[in-house]
Design an enzyme around this catalytic site. Structure first.
Site, short mmCIF file in Angstrom:
data_model
loop_
_atom_site.label_atom_id
_atom_site.label_comp_id
_atom_site.label_asym_id
_atom_site.label_seq_id
_atom_site.Cartn_x
_atom_site.Cartn_y
_atom_site.Cartn_z
N ARG A 1 7.66 -7.90 6.53
CA ARG A 1 7.11 -9.00 6.42
C ARG A 1 6.44 -9.66 7.59
O ARG A 1 6.30 -10.69 7.64
CB ARG A 1 7.92 -10.14 5.78
N HIS B 1 12.25 -11.72 -0.25
CA HIS B 1 11.45 -12.74 -0.81
C HIS B 1 12.09 -13.94 -0.65
O HIS B 1 13.15 -14.17 -0.96
CB HIS B 1 11.23 -12.46 -2.37
N HIS C 1 11.31 3.46 4.29
CA HIS C 1 10.46 2.54 3.50
C HIS C 1 11.16 1.15 3.46
O HIS C 1 11.94 0.98 2.85
CB HIS C 1 10.32 3.27 2.17
N HIS D 1 9.70 5.99 -3.98
CA HIS D 1 10.66 5.33 -5.01
C HIS D 1 10.50 5.97 -6.47
O HIS D 1 9.94 5.18 -7.27
CB HIS D 1 10.54 3.92 -5.00
N HIS E 1 9.88 -3.32 3.74
CA HIS E 1 8.95 -4.23 4.07
C HIS E 1 9.23 -5.47 5.26
O HIS E 1 10.41 -6.03 4.92
CB HIS E 1 8.77 -4.93 2.90
N ASP F 1 1.47 1.20 -0.37
CA ASP F 1 2.88 1.18 -1.00
C ASP F 1 2.45 -0.52 -1.35
O ASP F 1 2.03 -1.51 -0.49
CB ASP F 1 4.08 1.02 -0.16
N ASP G 1 13.42 0.50 0.27
CA ASP G 1 12.30 -0.36 -0.30
C ASP G 1 13.07 -1.74 0.05
O ASP G 1 12.35 -2.74 -0.93
CB ASP G 1 11.88 0.00 -1.59
ZN LIG Z 1 6.18 0.60 -3.66
#
Ligand SMILES: [Zn+2]
Length: 444
Positions: free
Chosen positions: A63, A307, A59, A230, A61, A150, A303
């Protein structure tokens, strides 16, 4: 090229034991105590260290596409290497969402050449809007194994029913961000004293567990595969434990940050501690750690969510959800387990057979980073003769070498003030060394 890893404790994927590992080129050819040094060209001394299969993050991200301001896949891959990862599952909540075969194939093609393997998840519904299923047949036949909206949960029960049916038809997994949007609406922190202190609206644990309960009820009548992302609620954990006991096809993950950090951290008002689901109470934090220690959780997943400052340097209520954590995942979780033992710095004793509570904890942790997520992806992960030489060497009794910020383009790390234990010393993928002495040594 023959390489012999000597004198370490080996985590085989299932158990810990003292052994040497012999690698020839890109394969493991032998594992056992006191292997012959005959034709070996290179010795890697693993004394006082632990050798395990390289890690899998189920899991993260990345981007990409459409969110390059936060970070890019190459830079994230480097952070992954630093964290001991050889495989990273990229979530589908990009711009646009990965909700069609052309988009999925295009995303995958863009990862070719990265030193880590990226497994691209597909969205469950078009635009992740929770209304219309993606083309499961086309995506599954092309090789997609993880489907996830997600970032948000699938609200409609009929859509979730159809998704689970599709997962059974194609033998893929639905990874659910369990959150009832109406119960979570507008919230940004855990329900508790800190929400009141900061005057912020809350996302209570029940916003998660109500969806976990619904999905488990659906799973009782549909032979699908469900993975809970999560998990942060004591009731979700109880429901999951019971569902597993009943033999349902269900798995679940816990994150390093929910193990290490509690909602006390948000008292500072620092948006780097804003994450969804939110950091929970100490009591829940302890229950989650217990869930990892007793083998209930199959997976530790990061996760990882970069950002840019433009989305984080804002009042807490307005800041984006998400935190970094790929490079320090193992260390953060290991440190958390140490604190659970009532010890700031959990240690394992070398020099005898690896047994006792702290070795057992380390074994569980390593399983949740290797064979646990491997099983969900349909891969048999382990250190065995014939397997690829994907190996990580860790030192559980030392802290990470690097300050977290080194690995990231975005600054939203929650670990800047933490003293972590557990170091990824070295990493080999397909027999090629990627990390040496805690440093990434390949260009990305
Ligand atoms: Zn999530």
């Amino acid at each position: 090229m023959q390489t012999l890893f000597t004198d370490g404790i080996v985590f085989t994927g299932h158990e810990l034991r003292a052994a040497d590992v012999l690698v020839v080129d890109d394969r493991i050819v032998a594992i056992g105590p006191g292997l012959s040094r005959g034709d070996v060209e290179r010795i890697v001394d693993c004394e006082q260290r632990v050798l395990a299969p390289s890690f899998i993050d189920l899991h993260a991200h990345l981007r990409h596409p459409g969110m390059g301001e936060a970070d890019d896949p190459a830079s994230i891959a480097a952070a992954g290497l630093a964290g001991g990862f050889g495989v990273i599952v990229a979530m589908a909540n990009t711009v646009p969402a990965i909700d069609s075969l052309p988009r999925w194939e295009k995303a995958l093609a863009s990862y070719v050449g990265l030193p880590v393997e990226v497994v691209q998840a597909a969205a469950v519904t078009m635009g992740r809007e929770g209304q219309e299923l993606v083309d499961f047949a086309a995506l599954a036949q092309a090789g997609a194994v993880v489907f996830s909206d997600d970032g948000s949960g699938i609200q409609r029960s009929d859509v979730m029913r159809d998704a689970l049916e599709a997962s059974a038809s194609w033998d893929v997994v639905i990874a659910q961000h369990s959150e009832d949007a109406l119960l979570a609406s507008g919230g940004s922190v855990n329900d508790g004293p800190f929400a009141q202190e900061l005057g912020l609206s809350a996302i209570p644990e029940v916003a998660e567990s109500v969806m976990v309960a619904r999905d488990i009820e659906l799973l009782k009548v549909i032979p699908g595969r469900l993975h809970l992302q999560h998990v942060t609620s004591r009731e979700s954990l109880n429901l999951f434990r019971q569902a597993k006991r009943e033999g349902l096809r269900i798995s679940a993950e816990v994150t390093p940050h929910h193990l290490l950090l509690s909602d006390r951290y948000v008292a500072s008002g620092d948006p780097n501690f804003k994450v969804n689901p939110p950091l929970r109470s100490v009591a829940t934090q302890m229950a989650l750690a217990q869930g990892l220690l007793d083998g209930t959780f199959d997976v530790l997943a990061t996760d990882h969510a970069p950002h840019p400052p433009s989305r984080k340097d804002l009042p807490f209520a307005d800041a984006a959800f998400g935190m970094l954590g790929l490079a320090e995942a193992m260390a953060a979780a290991w440190t958390a387990l140490g604190r659970g033992f009532g010890d700031e710095q959990v240690r394992v004793e070398f020099g005898h057979e690896p047994s006792g509570p702290s070795w057992k904890a380390l074994g569980r942790l390593l399983g949740s980073l290797t064979s646990g997520p491997g099983q969900i992806l349909g891969r048999s992960i382990g250190l065995d003769a014939g397997k690829p030489a994907d190996l990580v060497v860790i030192d559980p009794n030392r802290g990470p070498r690097e300050v977290p910020s080194r690995w990231y383009r975005s600054p939203n790390s929650p670990y800047r003030q933490e003293t972590l234990m557990g170091r990824v010393d070295a990493l080999w993928l397909a027999g090629r060394q990627m990390v040496a002495d805690g440093e990434v040594i390949v260009g990305v």
